[in-house]
Design a protein around this motif. Structure first.
Motif, PDB file in Angstrom:
ATOM      1  N   ASP A 159      -4.255   7.285  -4.681  1.00 13.26           N
ATOM      2  CA  ASP A 159      -4.304   8.627  -4.099  1.00 13.26           C
ATOM      3  C   ASP A 159      -4.650   8.656  -2.614  1.00 13.26           C
ATOM      4  O   ASP A 159      -4.786   9.718  -2.022  1.00 13.26           O
ATOM      5  CB  ASP A 159      -5.283   9.511  -4.868  1.00 13.26           C
ATOM      6  CG  ASP A 159      -6.698   8.959  -4.875  1.00 13.26           C
ATOM      7  OD1 ASP A 159      -6.931   7.896  -4.281  1.00 13.26           O
ATOM      8  OD2 ASP A 159      -7.572   9.599  -5.486  1.00 13.26           O
ATOM      9  N   LEU A 169      -3.935   6.292   1.234  1.00 13.00           N
ATOM     10  CA  LEU A 169      -3.239   5.194   1.896  1.00 13.00           C
ATOM     11  C   LEU A 169      -4.259   4.409   2.715  1.00 13.00           C
ATOM     12  O   LEU A 169      -4.772   4.911   3.712  1.00 13.00           O
ATOM     13  CB  LEU A 169      -2.137   5.762   2.790  1.00 13.00           C
ATOM     14  CG  LEU A 169      -1.050   4.831   3.279  1.00 13.00           C
ATOM     15  CD1 LEU A 169      -0.341   4.153   2.126  1.00 13.00           C
ATOM     16  CD2 LEU A 169      -0.040   5.608   4.103  1.00 13.00           C
ATOM     17  N   GLU A 184       0.831  -1.200   0.000  1.00 17.45           N
ATOM     18  CA  GLU A 184       0.000   0.000   0.000  1.00 17.45           C
ATOM     19  C   GLU A 184       0.874   1.262   0.000  1.00 17.45           C
ATOM     20  O   GLU A 184       0.629   2.205  -0.759  1.00 17.45           O
ATOM     21  CB  GLU A 184      -0.917  -0.014   1.226  1.00 17.45           C
ATOM     22  CG  GLU A 184      -2.029   0.979   1.189  1.00 17.45           C
ATOM     23  CD  GLU A 184      -3.177   0.584   0.275  1.00 17.45           C
ATOM     24  OE1 GLU A 184      -4.060   1.425   0.076  1.00 17.45           O
ATOM     25  OE2 GLU A 184      -3.200  -0.534  -0.260  1.00 17.45           O
ATOM     26  N   ALA A 185       1.906   1.278   0.834  1.00 20.28           N
ATOM     27  CA  ALA A 185       2.797   2.437   0.918  1.00 20.28           C
ATOM     28  C   ALA A 185       3.581   2.626  -0.378  1.00 20.28           C
ATOM     29  O   ALA A 185       3.789   3.764  -0.822  1.00 20.28           O
ATOM     30  CB  ALA A 185       3.749   2.269   2.100  1.00 20.28           C
ATOM     31  N   MET A 186       4.005   1.527  -0.999  1.00 23.24           N
ATOM     32  CA  MET A 186       4.742   1.625  -2.260  1.00 23.24           C
ATOM     33  C   MET A 186       3.854   2.198  -3.364  1.00 23.24           C
ATOM     34  O   MET A 186       4.289   3.066  -4.128  1.00 23.24           O
ATOM     35  CB  MET A 186       5.281   0.252  -2.662  1.00 23.24           C
ATOM     36  CG  MET A 186       6.381  -0.264  -1.745  1.00 23.24           C
ATOM     37  SD  MET A 186       6.853  -1.970  -2.071  1.00 23.24           S
ATOM     38  CE  MET A 186       7.801  -1.778  -3.577  1.00 23.24           C
ATOM     39  N   TYR A 207       1.225   4.093  -2.985  1.00 28.14           N
ATOM     40  CA  TYR A 207       0.942   5.483  -2.646  1.00 28.14           C
ATOM     41  C   TYR A 207       2.147   6.375  -2.934  1.00 28.14           C
ATOM     42  O   TYR A 207       2.015   7.445  -3.530  1.00 28.14           O
ATOM     43  CB  TYR A 207       0.528   5.585  -1.169  1.00 28.14           C
ATOM     44  CG  TYR A 207       0.201   6.982  -0.731  1.00 28.14           C
ATOM     45  CD1 TYR A 207      -1.014   7.564  -1.076  1.00 28.14           C
ATOM     46  CD2 TYR A 207       1.099   7.720   0.024  1.00 28.14           C
ATOM     47  CE1 TYR A 207      -1.324   8.847  -0.683  1.00 28.14           C
ATOM     48  CE2 TYR A 207       0.807   9.002   0.422  1.00 28.14           C
ATOM     49  CZ  TYR A 207      -0.420   9.565   0.071  1.00 28.14           C
ATOM     50  OH  TYR A 207      -0.712  10.845   0.458  1.00 28.14           O
ATOM     51  N   ASP A 208       3.325   5.930  -2.532  1.00 31.81           N
ATOM     52  CA  ASP A 208       4.541   6.716  -2.714  1.00 31.81           C
ATOM     53  C   ASP A 208       4.859   6.932  -4.190  1.00 31.81           C
ATOM     54  O   ASP A 208       5.390   7.978  -4.573  1.00 31.81           O
ATOM     55  CB  ASP A 208       5.711   6.042  -2.005  1.00 31.81           C
ATOM     56  CG  ASP A 208       6.885   6.968  -1.801  1.00 31.81           C
ATOM     57  OD1 ASP A 208       6.669   8.120  -1.376  1.00 31.81           O
ATOM     58  OD2 ASP A 208       8.017   6.540  -2.069  1.00 31.81           O
ATOM     59  N   CYS A 209       4.551   5.956  -5.030  1.00 29.76           N
ATOM     60  CA  CYS A 209       4.793   6.083  -6.468  1.00 29.76           C
ATOM     61  C   CYS A 209       3.696   6.861  -7.181  1.00 29.76           C
ATOM     62  O   CYS A 209       3.792   7.124  -8.373  1.00 29.76           O
ATOM     63  CB  CYS A 209       4.941   4.700  -7.097  1.00 29.76           C
ATOM     64  SG  CYS A 209       6.477   3.884  -6.616  1.00 29.76           S
ATOM     65  N   GLY A 210       2.635   7.201  -6.456  1.00 27.40           N
ATOM     66  CA  GLY A 210       1.548   7.982  -7.044  1.00 27.40           C
ATOM     67  C   GLY A 210       0.524   7.158  -7.800  1.00 27.40           C
ATOM     68  O   GLY A 210      -0.307   7.703  -8.519  1.00 27.40           O
ATOM     69  N   TRP A 249       7.363   3.103 -11.572  1.00 32.30           N
ATOM     70  CA  TRP A 249       8.488   3.767 -10.925  1.00 32.30           C
ATOM     71  C   TRP A 249       9.429   4.212 -12.022  1.00 32.30           C
ATOM     72  O   TRP A 249       9.970   3.382 -12.762  1.00 32.30           O
ATOM     73  CB  TRP A 249       9.185   2.837  -9.946  1.00 32.30           C
ATOM     74  CG  TRP A 249      10.303   3.491  -9.219  1.00 32.30           C
ATOM     75  CD1 TRP A 249      10.209   4.417  -8.229  1.00 32.30           C
ATOM     76  CD2 TRP A 249      11.694   3.287  -9.453  1.00 32.30           C
ATOM     77  NE1 TRP A 249      11.451   4.797  -7.823  1.00 32.30           N
ATOM     78  CE2 TRP A 249      12.393   4.118  -8.553  1.00 32.30           C
ATOM     79  CE3 TRP A 249      12.415   2.487 -10.310  1.00 32.30           C
ATOM     80  CZ2 TRP A 249      13.769   4.175  -8.506  1.00 32.30           C
ATOM     81  CZ3 TRP A 249      13.793   2.539 -10.262  1.00 32.30           C
ATOM     82  CH2 TRP A 249      14.448   3.379  -9.363  1.00 32.30           C
TER      83      TRP A 249
END
Length: 95
Positions: A50, A52, A40-42, A44-47, A84
């Motif tokens: 939108d 978490l 989930e964090a990956m 979200y971090d990569c966009g 990414w």
């Protein structure tokens, strides 16, 4: 189910890309180790998402089956696609 195969503009994620820009990564670990939260964090971090999500709330991208939401655990392996840089990455989160 999270199964995004298109960019936000409607184009294919892999359109015009060679196979060397595709990666597959398996996320494995003991139950409760945080595999779902990591995926989930990956994303979200990569966009690629939108918001978490949280396993306790039943709002994660990879736990979409009603039984997974009810029990607040992953039951089956899920696949999520993230972007990414110029790469497309298949994340395989083992239950």
């Amino acid at each position: 189910m999270y199964n995004r195969t298109e960019n936000l503009d409607g184009g294919s994620l892999m359109e015009g890309k060679s196979a060397n820009l595709l990666r597959s990564v398996a996320i494995i670990g003991h139950g409760g180790a945080g595999k779902t939260s990591l995926v989930e964090a990956m994303l979200y971090d990569c966009g690629d998402i939108d918001r978490l999500g949280r396993t306790d709330d039943g709002t994660t991208t990879s736990d979409y089956e009603p039984e997974e939401i009810k029990r607040k655990i992953s039951i089956s392996t899920s696949v999520a696609l993230l972007t990414w840089k110029e790469h497309a990455v298949n994340l395989l989160a083992h239950a």
